[in-house]
Write a protein that holds these residues in place. Structure first.
Motif, mmCIF file in Angstrom:
data_model
loop_
_atom_site.group_PDB
_atom_site.id
_atom_site.type_symbol
_atom_site.label_atom_id
_atom_site.label_comp_id
_atom_site.label_asym_id
_atom_site.label_seq_id
_atom_site.Cartn_x
_atom_site.Cartn_y
_atom_site.Cartn_z
ATOM 1 N N ALA A 1 50.194 56.375 62.801
ATOM 2 C CA ALA A 1 49.994 54.922 62.929
ATOM 3 C C ALA A 1 51.128 54.232 63.661
ATOM 4 C CB ALA A 1 49.827 54.313 61.543
ATOM 5 N N PHE A 2 52.317 54.801 63.623
ATOM 6 C CA PHE A 2 53.484 54.136 64.200
ATOM 7 C C PHE A 2 54.207 55.069 65.169
ATOM 8 C CE2 PHE A 2 52.989 52.673 59.746
ATOM 9 C CZ PHE A 2 52.448 51.424 60.049
ATOM 10 N N PRO A 3 54.767 54.526 66.238
ATOM 11 C CA PRO A 3 54.888 53.096 66.537
ATOM 12 C C PRO A 3 53.544 52.467 66.925
ATOM 13 C CG PRO A 3 55.689 54.393 68.379
ATOM 14 C CD PRO A 3 55.416 55.368 67.280
ATOM 15 N N ARG A 4 53.329 51.241 66.433
ATOM 16 C CA ARG A 4 52.107 50.525 66.746
ATOM 17 C C ARG A 4 52.144 50.042 68.198
ATOM 18 N NH1 ARG A 4 50.097 46.408 62.357
ATOM 19 N NH2 ARG A 4 49.624 48.419 61.364
ATOM 20 N N ASP A 5 51.003 50.120 68.841
ATOM 21 C CA ASP A 5 50.882 49.716 70.235
ATOM 22 C C ASP A 5 51.194 48.226 70.407
ATOM 23 O OD1 ASP A 5 48.798 48.630 72.511
ATOM 24 O OD2 ASP A 5 49.611 50.604 72.991
ATOM 25 N N LEU A 6 51.851 47.882 71.518
ATOM 26 C CA LEU A 6 52.217 46.490 71.765
ATOM 27 C C LEU A 6 51.010 45.558 71.801
ATOM 28 C CD1 LEU A 6 55.115 46.238 74.384
ATOM 29 C CD2 LEU A 6 54.978 45.208 72.107
ATOM 30 N N ASP A 7 49.894 46.029 72.362
ATOM 31 C CA ASP A 7 48.693 45.192 72.411
ATOM 32 C C ASP A 7 48.224 44.845 71.001
ATOM 33 O OD1 ASP A 7 48.673 45.176 75.155
ATOM 34 O OD2 ASP A 7 47.319 46.899 75.320
ATOM 35 N N GLU A 8 48.294 45.850 70.089
ATOM 36 C CA GLU A 8 47.912 45.587 68.695
ATOM 37 C C GLU A 8 48.869 44.600 68.045
ATOM 38 O OE1 GLU A 8 46.150 48.573 65.906
ATOM 39 O OE2 GLU A 8 47.051 49.952 67.371
ATOM 40 N N ARG B 1 50.627 42.299 69.486
ATOM 41 C CA ARG B 1 50.390 40.966 70.025
ATOM 42 C C ARG B 1 49.120 40.337 69.469
ATOM 43 N NH1 ARG B 1 51.941 43.172 76.021
ATOM 44 N NH2 ARG B 1 54.224 42.871 75.852
ATOM 45 N N GLU B 2 48.134 41.208 69.146
ATOM 46 C CA GLU B 2 46.879 40.679 68.618
ATOM 47 C C GLU B 2 46.930 40.442 67.121
ATOM 48 O OE1 GLU B 2 42.095 41.869 68.406
ATOM 49 O OE2 GLU B 2 43.508 43.082 69.584
ATOM 50 N N HIS B 3 47.574 41.355 66.377
ATOM 51 C CA HIS B 3 47.526 41.289 64.918
ATOM 52 C C HIS B 3 48.866 40.961 64.274
ATOM 53 C CE1 HIS B 3 43.467 42.876 65.051
ATOM 54 N NE2 HIS B 3 43.893 43.897 65.807
ATOM 55 N N GLY B 4 49.933 40.892 65.058
ATOM 56 C CA GLY B 4 51.229 40.567 64.490
ATOM 57 C C GLY B 4 52.054 41.803 64.221
ATOM 58 N N PRO B 5 53.305 41.615 63.799
ATOM 59 C CA PRO B 5 54.210 42.743 63.564
ATOM 60 C C PRO B 5 53.805 43.569 62.351
ATOM 61 C CG PRO B 5 55.213 40.694 62.837
ATOM 62 C CD PRO B 5 53.945 40.306 63.548
ATOM 63 N N VAL B 6 54.370 44.760 62.267
ATOM 64 C CA VAL B 6 54.128 45.660 61.135
ATOM 65 C C VAL B 6 54.829 45.099 59.907
ATOM 66 C CG1 VAL B 6 54.455 47.984 60.238
ATOM 67 C CG2 VAL B 6 53.974 47.642 62.682
ATOM 68 N N GLY B 7 54.078 44.956 58.814
ATOM 69 C CA GLY B 7 54.644 44.430 57.588
ATOM 70 C C GLY B 7 55.245 45.517 56.719
ATOM 71 N N ALA B 8 56.127 45.133 55.826
ATOM 72 C CA ALA B 8 56.776 46.099 54.930
ATOM 73 C C ALA B 8 55.757 46.821 54.056
ATOM 74 C CB ALA B 8 57.810 45.389 54.067
ATOM 75 N N ASP B 9 54.641 46.147 53.740
ATOM 76 C CA ASP B 9 53.620 46.769 52.894
ATOM 77 C C ASP B 9 52.774 47.786 53.650
ATOM 78 O OD1 ASP B 9 54.457 45.232 50.787
ATOM 79 O OD2 ASP B 9 52.930 43.673 51.074
#
Length: 359
Positions: A307-314, A316-324
């Motif tokens: 799952a990580f690193p998350r794609d930049l497009d994602e 930008r669309e869904h926001g940064p990766v949360g701690a949860d």
């Protein structure tokens, strides 16, 4: 309903990776995908070429006296210790589902997976009897077993190009090589015939009518219908291979002209999400080679599933990766990892950090 080898039920289980085949290539793939955090099952019908090995050759760190079954059992226990499943079943059908995943149907259970690894190998064409037991005078791996024939009498059995060339290769190890045609006409080319007859190899036309074995079951000699008796330490039957391509063909995987499954550098087939490793792919049929292919497939699968690193497009669309959102490891893998580490060393007792003084 099907059970894992540790007794837990698997019907209805959903995996990220399902490996079909429990030989060295398949189990090595599962070892990597499990340790890289992906829920993995090895579906193994049992048997196979590696399981027939009386001794394990050419594998660093594995003593010669280790049998194939012992080697594979240890490998499967490793996969289970990291949180993977090992299931005894025979997969007969496989298809891509409407949502792009894979449905595998076994004799006892069904499995769903994001990625499939086909490690189903091939079956050697066995010569007609009388022949000795595999490993006790009947050997299928030149690179594994030639060493044991240094300065010993050896036979090669067959009528094709491969038989002629293996007979010539064995002269690197011994000066006593017979090529047994067993009453059949040779099928090698005129060029190969000229090459073969320029080497000190005896071509034996007569058919085998019986054999002599020692008290421990090893071949000592063959008896022929011309009345001769020829002594051998052992030898190699060269009658070809039948590749187990039913499952790859059900999925539409491309095959090579020799019947093997075509794969890229990461061991992925022409079908996205489907990998092939081991003896069903081109190349040398060796345990270390198969293990290397399994490692490559496991790493390539991880690159596609992690799952990580998350794609930049994602982002930008869904926001940064949360701690949860992290870590992205299932409870099953997490629990196995904790148990594994606790068995090796007690957890560190690290106190919570004290708040910093204001002044």
């Amino acid at each position: 309903m099907s059970d894992t080898e540790d007794g837990s039920e698997t019907e209805g289980r959903d995996y990220e990776v399902v490996v079909v085949g429990g030989g060295p290539a398949g189990v090595q793939t599962a070892l990597y995908t499990t340790r890289l955090g992906h829920d993995t099952a090895v579906v193994d019908r049992g048997g196979g070429r590696a399981a027939m090995m009386l001794d394990t050759h050419n594998v660093i760190g594995v003593p010669e006296e280790t049998s194939g079954n012992e080697f594979l059992q240890t490998a499967k226990e490793q996969v289970q210790s990291y949180g993977g499943d090992v299931v005894r079943d025979f997969v007969t059908e496989i298809e891509r589902t409407d949502d792009g995943r894979f449905r595998l149907v076994g004799n006892d259970a069904e499995f769903l997976a994001d990625r499939v690894v086909l490690a189903v190998g091939f079956n050697d064409e066995r010569p007609d009897p009388p022949v000795p037991r595999t490993g006790k005078g009947l050997h299928y791996c030149l690179h594994c077993d030639a060493y044991m024939f240094i300065d010993r009498p050896v036979y090669v059995m067959g009528t094709g190009e491969a038989a002629a060339h293996v007979a010539m290769i064995m002269l690197n190890f011994t000066d006593d090589v017979d090529l047994l045609l067993r009453g059949e006409d040779p099928e090698w080319s005129d060029e190969t015939d000229e090459q073969l007859r320029a080497h000190p190899i005896e071509i034996v036309d007569a058919e085998i009518t019986g054999m002599q074995k020692s008290d421990d079951g090893w071949l000592e000699a063959f008896e022929f219908d011309d009345g001769t008796v020829r002594r051998y330490r052992g030898g190699f039957p060269m009658y070809g291979s039948n590749y187990n391509t039913d499952l790859p063909e059900q999925l539409g995987c491309d095959l090579n002209d020799d019947g093997t499954v075509a794969v890229d550098e990461g061991m992925e087939t022409s079908v996205d999400g489907v990998y092939a490793v081991g003896d069903i792919t081109p190349g040398h049929n060796q345990v270390p080679v198969a293990m290397g292919e399994g490692a490559k497939a496991g790493i390539d699968i991880h690159y596609g599933l992690r799952a990580f690193p998350r794609d930049l497009d994602e982002i930008r669309e869904h926001g940064p990766v949360g701690a949860d959102d992290v870590p992205n490891v299932s409870e099953r893998i997490r629990g196995a990892a904790e148990a594994f580490e606790e068995a090796r060393a007690p957890p560190l007792d690290v106190p919570d950090a004290e708040p910093a003084d204001d002044d």
